[in-house]
Design a protein around this motif. Structure first.
Motif, PDB file in Angstrom:
ATOM      1  N   ILE A  17       8.542  -4.921   9.980  1.00  0.00           N
ATOM      2  CA  ILE A  17       9.323  -3.667  10.010  1.00  0.00           C
ATOM      3  C   ILE A  17       9.406  -3.058   8.614  1.00  0.00           C
ATOM      4  CG2 ILE A  17      11.658  -2.778  10.322  1.00  0.00           C
ATOM      5  CD1 ILE A  17      11.856  -4.816  12.687  1.00  0.00           C
ATOM      6  N   TYR A  18       9.722  -3.880   7.613  1.00  0.00           N
ATOM      7  CA  TYR A  18       9.773  -3.365   6.242  1.00  0.00           C
ATOM      8  C   TYR A  18       8.412  -2.797   5.826  1.00  0.00           C
ATOM      9  CZ  TYR A  18      14.278  -5.712   5.517  1.00  0.00           C
ATOM     10  OH  TYR A  18      15.601  -6.112   5.592  1.00  0.00           O
ATOM     11  N   ALA A  19       7.345  -3.475   6.231  1.00  0.00           N
ATOM     12  CA  ALA A  19       6.003  -3.027   5.838  1.00  0.00           C
ATOM     13  C   ALA A  19       5.700  -1.650   6.428  1.00  0.00           C
ATOM     14  CB  ALA A  19       4.956  -4.048   6.299  1.00  0.00           C
ATOM     15  N   LEU A  20       6.047  -1.454   7.712  1.00  0.00           N
ATOM     16  CA  LEU A  20       5.775  -0.166   8.348  1.00  0.00           C
ATOM     17  C   LEU A  20       6.535   0.974   7.663  1.00  0.00           C
ATOM     18  CD1 LEU A  20       5.754  -0.937  12.192  1.00  0.00           C
ATOM     19  CD2 LEU A  20       3.816  -0.484  10.699  1.00  0.00           C
ATOM     20  N   ILE A  21       7.792   0.712   7.299  1.00  0.00           N
ATOM     21  CA  ILE A  21       8.580   1.776   6.643  1.00  0.00           C
ATOM     22  C   ILE A  21       8.079   2.006   5.217  1.00  0.00           C
ATOM     23  CG2 ILE A  21      10.892   2.598   6.096  1.00  0.00           C
ATOM     24  CD1 ILE A  21      12.001   0.558   8.063  1.00  0.00           C
ATOM     25  N   SER A  22       7.786   0.927   4.519  1.00  0.00           N
ATOM     26  CA  SER A  22       7.402   1.063   3.101  1.00  0.00           C
ATOM     27  C   SER A  22       6.060   1.772   2.938  1.00  0.00           C
ATOM     28  CB  SER A  22       7.358  -0.312   2.432  1.00  0.00           C
ATOM     29  OG  SER A  22       6.336  -1.103   2.987  1.00  0.00           O
ATOM     30  N   ILE A  23       5.206   1.715   3.968  1.00  0.00           N
ATOM     31  CA  ILE A  23       3.922   2.430   3.887  1.00  0.00           C
ATOM     32  C   ILE A  23       4.164   3.932   3.726  1.00  0.00           C
ATOM     33  CG2 ILE A  23       1.927   3.130   5.282  1.00  0.00           C
ATOM     34  CD1 ILE A  23       1.898   0.229   6.367  1.00  0.00           C
ATOM     35  N   GLY A  24       5.182   4.450   4.432  1.00  0.00           N
ATOM     36  CA  GLY A  24       5.507   5.874   4.296  1.00  0.00           C
ATOM     37  C   GLY A  24       5.922   6.229   2.877  1.00  0.00           C
ATOM     38  N   TYR A  25       6.746   5.372   2.267  1.00  0.00           N
ATOM     39  CA  TYR A  25       7.158   5.616   0.878  1.00  0.00           C
ATOM     40  C   TYR A  25       5.941   5.656  -0.044  1.00  0.00           C
ATOM     41  CZ  TYR A  25      12.197   4.850   1.537  1.00  0.00           C
ATOM     42  OH  TYR A  25      13.514   4.972   1.896  1.00  0.00           O
ATOM     43  N   THR A  26       5.087   4.663   0.124  1.00  0.00           N
ATOM     44  CA  THR A  26       4.004   4.500  -0.838  1.00  0.00           C
ATOM     45  C   THR A  26       2.928   5.574  -0.659  1.00  0.00           C
ATOM     46  OG1 THR A  26       2.943   2.653  -1.992  1.00  0.00           O
ATOM     47  CG2 THR A  26       2.313   2.952   0.297  1.00  0.00           C
ATOM     48  N   MET A  27       2.678   6.014   0.599  1.00  0.00           N
ATOM     49  CA  MET A  27       1.665   7.060   0.798  1.00  0.00           C
ATOM     50  C   MET A  27       2.131   8.384   0.197  1.00  0.00           C
ATOM     51  SD  MET A  27      -0.251   6.572   4.441  1.00  0.00           S
ATOM     52  CE  MET A  27       1.163   7.040   5.402  1.00  0.00           C
ATOM     53  N   VAL A 238       7.975  -1.021  -3.991  1.00  0.00           N
ATOM     54  CA  VAL A 238       7.941  -1.286  -5.442  1.00  0.00           C
ATOM     55  C   VAL A 238       7.440  -2.700  -5.704  1.00  0.00           C
ATOM     56  CG1 VAL A 238       9.361  -1.503  -7.526  1.00  0.00           C
ATOM     57  CG2 VAL A 238       9.770   0.365  -5.925  1.00  0.00           C
ATOM     58  N   LEU A 239       7.887  -3.638  -4.890  1.00  0.00           N
ATOM     59  CA  LEU A 239       7.453  -5.031  -5.045  1.00  0.00           C
ATOM     60  C   LEU A 239       5.939  -5.155  -4.898  1.00  0.00           C
ATOM     61  CD1 LEU A 239       8.026  -8.098  -5.173  1.00  0.00           C
ATOM     62  CD2 LEU A 239       8.464  -8.035  -2.716  1.00  0.00           C
ATOM     63  N   GLY A 240       5.385  -4.471  -3.885  1.00  0.00           N
ATOM     64  CA  GLY A 240       3.939  -4.554  -3.683  1.00  0.00           C
ATOM     65  C   GLY A 240       3.149  -3.708  -4.658  1.00  0.00           C
ATOM     66  N   GLY A 241       3.793  -2.671  -5.203  1.00  0.00           N
ATOM     67  CA  GLY A 241       3.094  -1.743  -6.115  1.00  0.00           C
ATOM     68  C   GLY A 241       3.131  -0.360  -5.494  1.00  0.00           C
ATOM     69  N   ILE A 242       4.098   0.464  -5.907  1.00  0.00           N
ATOM     70  CA  ILE A 242       4.269   1.785  -5.299  1.00  0.00           C
ATOM     71  C   ILE A 242       2.987   2.609  -5.465  1.00  0.00           C
ATOM     72  CG2 ILE A 242       5.294   2.800  -7.374  1.00  0.00           C
ATOM     73  CD1 ILE A 242       6.683   3.493  -3.931  1.00  0.00           C
ATOM     74  N   GLY A 243       2.521   3.186  -4.369  1.00  0.00           N
ATOM     75  CA  GLY A 243       1.251   3.917  -4.380  1.00  0.00           C
ATOM     76  C   GLY A 243       0.111   3.121  -3.787  1.00  0.00           C
ATOM     77  N   SER A 244       0.323   1.819  -3.583  1.00  0.00           N
ATOM     78  CA  SER A 244      -0.716   0.951  -3.020  1.00  0.00           C
ATOM     79  C   SER A 244      -0.357   0.604  -1.576  1.00  0.00           C
ATOM     80  CB  SER A 244      -0.842  -0.332  -3.855  1.00  0.00           C
ATOM     81  OG  SER A 244      -1.559  -1.315  -3.138  1.00  0.00           O
ATOM     82  N   ILE A 245      -1.190   1.016  -0.613  1.00  0.00           N
ATOM     83  CA  ILE A 245      -0.901   0.720   0.794  1.00  0.00           C
ATOM     84  C   ILE A 245      -0.960  -0.787   1.069  1.00  0.00           C
ATOM     85  CG2 ILE A 245      -1.719   1.051   3.161  1.00  0.00           C
ATOM     86  CD1 ILE A 245      -2.456   3.895   2.405  1.00  0.00           C
ATOM     87  N   PRO A 246      -2.006  -1.507   0.614  1.00  0.00           N
ATOM     88  CA  PRO A 246      -1.966  -2.971   0.797  1.00  0.00           C
ATOM     89  C   PRO A 246      -0.756  -3.606   0.114  1.00  0.00           C
ATOM     90  CG  PRO A 246      -4.174  -2.261   0.181  1.00  0.00           C
ATOM     91  CD  PRO A 246      -3.279  -1.078   0.011  1.00  0.00           C
ATOM     92  N   GLY A 247      -0.366  -3.053  -1.027  1.00  0.00           N
ATOM     93  CA  GLY A 247       0.808  -3.555  -1.734  1.00  0.00           C
ATOM     94  C   GLY A 247       2.078  -3.378  -0.910  1.00  0.00           C
ATOM     95  N   ALA A 248       2.205  -2.209  -0.232  1.00  0.00           N
ATOM     96  CA  ALA A 248       3.384  -1.967   0.600  1.00  0.00           C
ATOM     97  C   ALA A 248       3.429  -2.962   1.755  1.00  0.00           C
ATOM     98  CB  ALA A 248       3.357  -0.537   1.128  1.00  0.00           C
ATOM     99  N   MET A 249       2.261  -3.229   2.355  1.00  0.00           N
ATOM    100  CA  MET A 249       2.213  -4.203   3.444  1.00  0.00           C
ATOM    101  C   MET A 249       2.638  -5.579   2.941  1.00  0.00           C
ATOM    102  SD  MET A 249      -1.421  -3.142   5.166  1.00  0.00           S
ATOM    103  CE  MET A 249      -1.796  -1.465   5.693  1.00  0.00           C
ATOM    104  N   LEU A 250       2.046  -6.000   1.823  1.00  0.00           N
ATOM    105  CA  LEU A 250       2.369  -7.308   1.258  1.00  0.00           C
ATOM    106  C   LEU A 250       3.836  -7.380   0.856  1.00  0.00           C
ATOM    107  CD1 LEU A 250       1.467 -10.083   0.175  1.00  0.00           C
ATOM    108  CD2 LEU A 250       0.899  -8.957  -1.989  1.00  0.00           C
ATOM    109  N   GLY A 251       4.320  -6.323   0.198  1.00  0.00           N
ATOM    110  CA  GLY A 251       5.718  -6.303  -0.247  1.00  0.00           C
ATOM    111  C   GLY A 251       6.677  -6.409   0.927  1.00  0.00           C
ATOM    112  N   GLY A 252       6.357  -5.736   2.041  1.00  0.00           N
ATOM    113  CA  GLY A 252       7.224  -5.805   3.218  1.00  0.00           C
ATOM    114  C   GLY A 252       7.329  -7.215   3.754  1.00  0.00           C
ATOM    115  N   PHE A 253       6.190  -7.881   3.896  1.00  0.00           N
ATOM    116  CA  PHE A 253       6.219  -9.246   4.441  1.00  0.00           C
ATOM    117  C   PHE A 253       6.872 -10.220   3.461  1.00  0.00           C
ATOM    118  CE2 PHE A 253       2.915  -7.639   7.388  1.00  0.00           C
ATOM    119  CZ  PHE A 253       3.477  -8.089   8.565  1.00  0.00           C
ATOM    120  N   VAL A 254       6.604 -10.058   2.170  1.00  0.00           N
ATOM    121  CA  VAL A 254       7.223 -10.958   1.180  1.00  0.00           C
ATOM    122  C   VAL A 254       8.740 -10.795   1.193  1.00  0.00           C
ATOM    123  CG1 VAL A 254       7.471 -11.415  -1.297  1.00  0.00           C
ATOM    124  CG2 VAL A 254       5.198 -11.101  -0.312  1.00  0.00           C
ATOM    125  N   LEU A 255       9.200  -9.543   1.242  1.00  0.00           N
ATOM    126  CA  LEU A 255      10.648  -9.302   1.244  1.00  0.00           C
ATOM    127  C   LEU A 255      11.287  -9.836   2.531  1.00  0.00           C
ATOM    128  CD1 LEU A 255      12.994  -8.009  -0.324  1.00  0.00           C
ATOM    129  CD2 LEU A 255      12.597  -5.922   0.996  1.00  0.00           C
TER     130      LEU A 255
END
Length: 299
Positions: A17-27, A238-255
């Motif tokens: 769930i976090y990953a899906l939402i964070s993708i919108g922020y990062t894109m 931010v954890l995955g790297g704002i602006g990076s879609i793979p980063g947002a996915m990774l950051g969501g799962f890590v969080l």
């Protein structure tokens, strides 16, 4: 050991769930260099769109009804995201307004959506119909529900679709070009405003689906439900790297995993504290995030 694996399974659902939402922020940040703080409220709007449609359906638990609820949430969130971009940000972006102005608009839209939700639906939590009856499963002593499985598989499927759109389609290549160099992409004839609108639509549709999945998982919703998950999804980006879609996915799962482990082994009251502690530590010691690139920027 089983308890640890059990918590990892539990964390995957929230991580998706976090990953899906964070993708919108990062894109949006990647294309526009803007933190769209109204994105968490788009997530809330998706949940309420699903609630309205679910209450209208006579046979709520049928497969077509479930699909209709998910599609309605996705379509309404997409429409809302396009409206926010078109009437909230586009003119300021076209005039190259200061980022502070864009940030103030983002916060204003967020408050507008939250108070609009309170006006329409009231402050009392609403129960979301159980359109998917809860079932429990056990594999090797590890317990999980059909809702957890649905959230994890749906999140992974949507992230796979997003990867194909961004990496394999003409629109995706245009998005990456605008994110890389906005001015140069305009000189090359890429319609930047259409790309911006598409980016908002894509990110908002994912947030809307995430809203319905949280509504099913919780299962209560309220007009302020987007505030905390939205902020945590921003932390994940931010954890995955704002602006990076793979980063947002990774950051969501890590969080999601980290929060679940903190709740299980320390206390659930430390769950939110941990999320924002992560944000502070990341900004202090690795501001580019886990997969982000270090960029020196003058503000």
């Amino acid at each position: 050991m089983n308890i640890f694996i059990q918590q990892l399974v539990n964390g995957l659902a929230w991580g998706g769930i976090y990953a899906l939402i964070s993708i919108g922020y990062t894109m949006v940040y990647g294309v526009m260099q803007l933190i769209n703080f109204a994105h968490g409220d788009v997530f809330m709007a998706g949940a309420f769109a699903g609630l309205v449609v679910a209450n209208l359906l006579p046979n709520k638990t049928s497969f077509p009804s479930v699909v209709l609820v998910f599609l309605s949430a996705m379509l309404f969130s997409t429409f809302l995201g396009i409206l926010i971009e078109r009437f909230g940000y586009r003119s300021l972006w076209r005039k190259k307004a200061p980022r502070l102005s864009l940030l103030i608009v983002a916060v204003s839209i967020s408050l507008l959506l939250e108070n609009g939700g309170l006006f329409i639906f009231g402050a009392a939590p609403r129960s979301f119909p159980q359109i998917i009856p809860l079932k429990n499963y056990s594999v090797g002593g590890i317990l999980f529900t059909n809702l957890q499985l649905l959230i994890i598989l749906t999140s992974l499927f949507l992230m796979g679709i997003l990867h194909i759109i961004v990496m394999r389609t003409k629109m995706g290549r245009a998005m990456r070009a605008v994110a890389e160099d906005s001015e140069m992409s305009a000189l090359l004839g890429i319609p930047r405003e259409r790309i911006l609108s598409f980016t908002f639509a894509l990110g908002s549709s994912l947030a809307g689906i995430a809203g319905v999945m949280v509504a099913l998982y919780t299962p209560q919703i309220n007009p302020l439900m987007g505030l905390l998950p939205g902020l945590k999804a921003f932390v994940a980006a931010v954890l995955g790297g704002i602006g990076s879609i793979p980063g947002a996915m990774l950051g969501g799962f890590v969080l999601g995993e980290a929060e679940t482990l903190v709740s299980a082994y320390l206390s659930s009251s430390y769950r939110d504290l941990f999320a924002f502690l992560v944000l502070i530590l990341i900004l202090l010691f690795r501001p580019q995030g886990l997969l982000g690139k270090g960029v020196v920027e003058k503000i």
